[in-house]
Design a protein around this motif. Structure first.
Motif, PDB file in Angstrom:
ATOM      1  N   PRO A 136      60.603 -13.653  -4.264  1.00  0.00           N
ATOM      2  CA  PRO A 136      60.715 -14.878  -5.060  1.00  0.00           C
ATOM      3  C   PRO A 136      59.995 -14.791  -6.406  1.00  0.00           C
ATOM      4  O   PRO A 136      60.327 -15.538  -7.320  1.00  0.00           O
ATOM      5  CB  PRO A 136      60.104 -15.956  -4.169  1.00  0.00           C
ATOM      6  CG  PRO A 136      59.297 -15.242  -3.175  1.00  0.00           C
ATOM      7  CD  PRO A 136      59.889 -13.875  -3.021  1.00  0.00           C
ATOM      8  N   GLU A 137      59.057 -13.857  -6.531  1.00  0.00           N
ATOM      9  CA  GLU A 137      58.355 -13.682  -7.798  1.00  0.00           C
ATOM     10  C   GLU A 137      59.075 -12.699  -8.718  1.00  0.00           C
ATOM     11  O   GLU A 137      58.717 -12.570  -9.892  1.00  0.00           O
ATOM     12  CB  GLU A 137      56.922 -13.218  -7.551  1.00  0.00           C
ATOM     13  CG  GLU A 137      56.077 -14.235  -6.808  1.00  0.00           C
ATOM     14  CD  GLU A 137      54.684 -13.727  -6.497  1.00  0.00           C
ATOM     15  OE1 GLU A 137      54.380 -12.543  -6.775  1.00  0.00           O
ATOM     16  OE2 GLU A 137      53.895 -14.508  -5.971  1.00  0.00           O
ATOM     17  N   GLY A 138      60.044 -11.963  -8.186  1.00  0.00           N
ATOM     18  CA  GLY A 138      60.802 -11.012  -8.988  1.00  0.00           C
ATOM     19  C   GLY A 138      60.028  -9.781  -9.424  1.00  0.00           C
ATOM     20  O   GLY A 138      60.455  -9.060 -10.323  1.00  0.00           O
ATOM     21  N   LYS A 139      58.918  -9.503  -8.784  1.00  0.00           N
ATOM     22  CA  LYS A 139      58.092  -8.343  -9.158  1.00  0.00           C
ATOM     23  C   LYS A 139      58.551  -7.053  -8.499  1.00  0.00           C
ATOM     24  O   LYS A 139      58.257  -5.972  -8.987  1.00  0.00           O
ATOM     25  CB  LYS A 139      56.634  -8.605  -8.804  1.00  0.00           C
ATOM     26  CG  LYS A 139      56.011  -9.747  -9.580  1.00  0.00           C
ATOM     27  CD  LYS A 139      54.579  -9.968  -9.136  1.00  0.00           C
ATOM     28  CE  LYS A 139      53.943 -11.141  -9.848  1.00  0.00           C
ATOM     29  NZ  LYS A 139      52.584 -11.388  -9.363  1.00  0.00           N
ATOM     30  N   GLY A 160      54.344  -1.269   0.676  1.00  0.00           N
ATOM     31  CA  GLY A 160      53.475  -1.634   1.784  1.00  0.00           C
ATOM     32  C   GLY A 160      52.310  -2.538   1.438  1.00  0.00           C
ATOM     33  O   GLY A 160      51.408  -2.729   2.252  1.00  0.00           O
ATOM     34  N   GLU A 161      52.315  -3.131   0.252  1.00  0.00           N
ATOM     35  CA  GLU A 161      51.253  -4.058  -0.117  1.00  0.00           C
ATOM     36  C   GLU A 161      51.598  -5.464   0.345  1.00  0.00           C
ATOM     37  O   GLU A 161      52.733  -5.910   0.191  1.00  0.00           O
ATOM     38  CB  GLU A 161      51.032  -4.047  -1.627  1.00  0.00           C
ATOM     39  CG  GLU A 161      50.503  -2.722  -2.130  1.00  0.00           C
ATOM     40  CD  GLU A 161      50.275  -2.734  -3.626  1.00  0.00           C
ATOM     41  OE1 GLU A 161      49.936  -3.795  -4.183  1.00  0.00           O
ATOM     42  OE2 GLU A 161      50.451  -1.670  -4.238  1.00  0.00           O
ATOM     43  N   CYS A 162      50.626  -6.165   0.906  1.00  0.00           N
ATOM     44  CA  CYS A 162      50.837  -7.511   1.399  1.00  0.00           C
ATOM     45  C   CYS A 162      50.850  -8.507   0.247  1.00  0.00           C
ATOM     46  O   CYS A 162      49.946  -8.525  -0.578  1.00  0.00           O
ATOM     47  CB  CYS A 162      49.750  -7.876   2.410  1.00  0.00           C
ATOM     48  SG  CYS A 162      50.064  -9.456   3.232  1.00  0.00           S
ATOM     49  N   ARG A 163      51.887  -9.290   0.182  1.00  0.00           N
ATOM     50  CA  ARG A 163      51.978 -10.336  -0.814  1.00  0.00           C
ATOM     51  C   ARG A 163      51.230 -11.565  -0.317  1.00  0.00           C
ATOM     52  O   ARG A 163      50.899 -12.458  -0.939  1.00  0.00           O
ATOM     53  CB  ARG A 163      53.412 -10.705  -0.982  1.00  0.00           C
ATOM     54  CG  ARG A 163      54.186 -10.486  -2.224  1.00  0.00           C
ATOM     55  CD  ARG A 163      53.494 -10.413  -3.533  1.00  0.00           C
ATOM     56  NE  ARG A 163      54.105  -9.388  -4.316  1.00  0.00           N
ATOM     57  CZ  ARG A 163      55.294  -9.498  -4.883  1.00  0.00           C
ATOM     58  NH1 ARG A 163      55.972 -10.586  -4.810  1.00  0.00           N
ATOM     59  NH2 ARG A 163      55.775  -8.478  -5.537  1.00  0.00           N
TER      60      ARG A 163
END
Length: 163
Positions: A136-139, A160-163
């Motif tokens: 949803p952030e488009g990153k 593998g990074e937790c948002r």
């Protein structure tokens, strides 16, 4: 024995169903006749995920995620997780495969190199299937969503990074 998973369709003429009898079965969609069966040697609860080339990815209680040829059922390769694999994997368009394990880890597996690229540790066993969805952030190109045994929903980047 009983079936804990949904069927998969590696092509328009084949229905694949894992069974708790330790086998994955492929049936002709029209006649119902068995085309092949593959013995994974342990209980199977996960539904198969189908890759773009028809490869089937299915987890087992023996702590492995298997890649099976969708036409023959032959095991192409496998990776070992730290616990039983109850849940279904998710296949991303970039060739990454994501699956949770009863060891509390979510695994990011590179299907091209057939290796685990990363793991993300949660405090509880994973029995939820992974899903690839929008960021949803488009990153990132997408996020991987997995429910944890701790009641949390995890959203992870393709790295593998937790948002």
């Amino acid at each position: 024995l009983h079936l804990w998973s949904c069927p998969a369709f590696p092509d328009e003429r084949t229905v694949v169903v894992p069974s708790f009898d330790m086998h994955v079965y492929a049936f002709d969609a029209r006649s119902g006749k068995i085309k092949w069966k593959s013995d994974l040697g342990n209980f199977i609860a996960s539904s198969p995920a189908v890759g773009p080339d028809g490869t089937l990815y299915v987890g087992s209680f023996d702590r492995h995620l298997y890649a099976l040829d969708g036409k023959t059922g032959k095991t192409l390769w496998s990776v070992e997780t730290g616990g039983a694999v109850y849940a279904s994997a998710a296949v991303a368009a970039d060739g990454m495969l994501y699956v949770g394990s009863h060891d509390g880890r979510i695994y990011g597996i590179d299907t091209a190199t057939r290796t685990i690229r990363w793991t993300f540790h949660t405090p509880s066993p994973i029995q939820s299937s992974a899903a690839v969805g929008i960021d949803p952030e488009g990153k990132a190109a997408y996020l991987v969503y997995v429910g944890g045994g701790d009641g949390c929903m995890y959203a992870l980047t393709p790295d593998g990074e937790c948002r």
